[in-house]
Scaffold this motif. Sequence first.
Motif, PDB file in Angstrom:
ATOM      1  N   ALA A  73       0.819  -1.211   0.000  1.00 39.08           N
ATOM      2  CA  ALA A  73       0.000   0.000   0.000  1.00 39.08           C
ATOM      3  C   ALA A  73       0.858   1.268   0.000  1.00 39.08           C
ATOM      4  CB  ALA A  73      -0.944   0.004   1.196  1.00 39.08           C
ATOM      5  N   LEU A  74       2.175   1.119   0.152  1.00 34.65           N
ATOM      6  CA  LEU A  74       3.075   2.276   0.122  1.00 34.65           C
ATOM      7  C   LEU A  74       3.654   2.510  -1.271  1.00 34.65           C
ATOM      8  CD1 LEU A  74       5.033   1.707   3.460  1.00 34.65           C
ATOM      9  CD2 LEU A  74       3.068   3.215   3.043  1.00 34.65           C
ATOM     10  N   LYS A  75       3.262   1.709  -2.236  1.00 37.09           N
ATOM     11  CA  LYS A  75       3.812   1.811  -3.586  1.00 37.09           C
ATOM     12  C   LYS A  75       3.745   3.255  -4.099  1.00 37.09           C
ATOM     13  CE  LYS A  75       3.363   0.024  -8.247  1.00 37.09           C
ATOM     14  NZ  LYS A  75       2.671  -0.922  -9.120  1.00 37.09           N
ATOM     15  N   GLY A  76       4.925   3.796  -4.448  1.00 35.38           N
ATOM     16  CA  GLY A  76       5.007   5.144  -4.977  1.00 35.38           C
ATOM     17  C   GLY A  76       4.687   6.229  -3.974  1.00 35.38           C
ATOM     18  N   ARG A  77       4.624   5.893  -2.700  1.00 32.70           N
ATOM     19  CA  ARG A  77       4.236   6.834  -1.651  1.00 32.70           C
ATOM     20  C   ARG A  77       5.406   7.204  -0.756  1.00 32.70           C
ATOM     21  NH1 ARG A  77      -0.925   8.189  -0.569  1.00 32.70           N
ATOM     22  NH2 ARG A  77      -2.365   7.049  -1.833  1.00 32.70           N
ATOM     23  N   ARG A  78       5.232   8.308  -0.079  1.00 35.31           N
ATOM     24  CA  ARG A  78       6.161   8.728   0.967  1.00 35.31           C
ATOM     25  C   ARG A  78       5.624   8.219   2.299  1.00 35.31           C
ATOM     26  NH1 ARG A  78       8.308  14.714  -0.513  1.00 35.31           N
ATOM     27  NH2 ARG A  78       8.835  14.223  -2.662  1.00 35.31           N
ATOM     28  N   PHE A  79       6.575   7.882   3.183  1.00 32.27           N
ATOM     29  CA  PHE A  79       6.159   7.408   4.492  1.00 32.27           C
ATOM     30  C   PHE A  79       7.227   7.747   5.517  1.00 32.27           C
ATOM     31  CE2 PHE A  79       8.328   3.981   2.314  1.00 32.27           C
ATOM     32  CZ  PHE A  79       9.129   3.384   3.265  1.00 32.27           C
ATOM     33  N   LEU A  89      10.816   8.492   3.882  1.00 32.58           N
ATOM     34  CA  LEU A  89      11.261   7.686   2.749  1.00 32.58           C
ATOM     35  C   LEU A  89      10.200   7.691   1.662  1.00 32.58           C
ATOM     36  CD1 LEU A  89      12.659   6.473   5.413  1.00 32.58           C
ATOM     37  CD2 LEU A  89      13.069   4.494   4.014  1.00 32.58           C
ATOM     38  N   GLU A  90      10.596   7.219   0.495  1.00 33.74           N
ATOM     39  CA  GLU A  90       9.661   7.028  -0.602  1.00 33.74           C
ATOM     40  C   GLU A  90       9.852   5.623  -1.147  1.00 33.74           C
ATOM     41  OE1 GLU A  90       8.319   9.511  -4.469  1.00 33.74           O
ATOM     42  OE2 GLU A  90      10.470   9.183  -4.268  1.00 33.74           O
ATOM     43  N   ALA A  91       8.762   4.885  -1.246  1.00 27.97           N
ATOM     44  CA  ALA A  91       8.833   3.528  -1.803  1.00 27.97           C
ATOM     45  C   ALA A  91       9.192   3.633  -3.279  1.00 27.97           C
ATOM     46  CB  ALA A  91       7.502   2.817  -1.615  1.00 27.97           C
ATOM     47  N   THR A  92      10.193   2.847  -3.708  1.00 32.16           N
ATOM     48  CA  THR A  92      10.678   2.930  -5.090  1.00 32.16           C
ATOM     49  C   THR A  92      10.439   1.670  -5.901  1.00 32.16           C
ATOM     50  OG1 THR A  92      12.882   2.272  -4.347  1.00 32.16           O
ATOM     51  CG2 THR A  92      12.452   4.648  -4.566  1.00 32.16           C
ATOM     52  N   GLY A  93      10.054   0.587  -5.264  1.00 31.92           N
ATOM     53  CA  GLY A  93       9.795  -0.631  -6.023  1.00 31.92           C
ATOM     54  C   GLY A  93       9.716  -1.842  -5.133  1.00 31.92           C
ATOM     55  N   GLU A  94       9.529  -2.970  -5.785  1.00 31.81           N
ATOM     56  CA  GLU A  94       9.498  -4.236  -5.069  1.00 31.81           C
ATOM     57  C   GLU A  94      10.925  -4.726  -4.857  1.00 31.81           C
ATOM     58  OE1 GLU A  94       6.897  -7.183  -6.778  1.00 31.81           O
ATOM     59  OE2 GLU A  94       5.610  -5.606  -7.578  1.00 31.81           O
ATOM     60  N   CYS A  95      11.122  -5.479  -3.793  1.00 36.23           N
ATOM     61  CA  CYS A  95      12.431  -6.069  -3.514  1.00 36.23           C
ATOM     62  C   CYS A  95      12.338  -7.555  -3.866  1.00 36.23           C
ATOM     63  CB  CYS A  95      12.800  -5.880  -2.044  1.00 36.23           C
ATOM     64  SG  CYS A  95      14.518  -6.258  -1.705  1.00 36.23           S
ATOM     65  N   GLY A 153       9.008 -10.482  -0.979  1.00 36.81           N
ATOM     66  CA  GLY A 153      10.328  -9.921  -0.687  1.00 36.81           C
ATOM     67  C   GLY A 153      10.350  -8.519  -0.130  1.00 36.81           C
ATOM     68  N   GLY A 154       9.201  -7.846  -0.091  1.00 35.10           N
ATOM     69  CA  GLY A 154       9.149  -6.510   0.472  1.00 35.10           C
ATOM     70  C   GLY A 154       9.342  -5.428  -0.568  1.00 35.10           C
ATOM     71  N   ILE A 155       9.806  -4.263  -0.102  1.00 37.27           N
ATOM     72  CA  ILE A 155       9.965  -3.099  -0.974  1.00 37.27           C
ATOM     73  C   ILE A 155      11.340  -2.468  -0.802  1.00 37.27           C
ATOM     74  CG2 ILE A 155       7.486  -2.604  -0.968  1.00 37.27           C
ATOM     75  CD1 ILE A 155       8.130  -0.204   0.931  1.00 37.27           C
ATOM     76  N   THR A 156      11.693  -1.659  -1.793  1.00 34.99           N
ATOM     77  CA  THR A 156      12.879  -0.821  -1.710  1.00 34.99           C
ATOM     78  C   THR A 156      12.408   0.618  -1.504  1.00 34.99           C
ATOM     79  OG1 THR A 156      12.925  -0.480  -4.109  1.00 34.99           O
ATOM     80  CG2 THR A 156      14.235  -2.311  -3.223  1.00 34.99           C
TER      81      THR A 156
END
Length: 167
Positions: free
Chosen positions: A102-108, A115-121, A143-146
């Motif tokens: 749910a953080l895809k492309g979002r700041r958190f 941080l900003e989500a930049t992609g899948e890990c 695998g989570g996110i980067t």
Amino acid sequence: MALDPASPLARLLDAPMRPGHVVWIGLRPLRRAPIQAPDMAVLDPEHGLIGDHYSSRTGGARHVTLIQAEHLAAIAAHLGRDVVAPQELRRNIVVSAINLAALKGRRFALGSAVLEATGECHPCSRMEEILGAGGYNAVRGHGGITARVLAGGVVRLGDGVVREDAR
């Protein structure tokens, strides 16, 4: 193509979500070295996760890797194991009670950093080496996110993980 902000899907994507919290922190000081698990870490917009050998080598898109604790249980189940330890997946931060997708492309906010989500890990070939046969496929989709560090700060065990307000 941008999503129409007035669309039902855009409203759902912007709907409130419960914050999560940090349950584990891991730093990889050198390639293939054992992971250290400190109680806190410093995040920097230029260098990423201070003390981690990988974070500053990717131009910022992969300063930090995050995975959900709930996915560790799923990966263990796919492998027929009771548990998979966070250090086996070589991610930096394990969080709980928040859906990282749910953080895809979002700041958190992560602790006092932003941080900003930049992609899948995605898993790497080392998963077969570390987790055994089937390790790579067990991690696929889990695998989570980067993320990139936008504003530096400190993250500690127990700190919150909170999506910034809707777009």
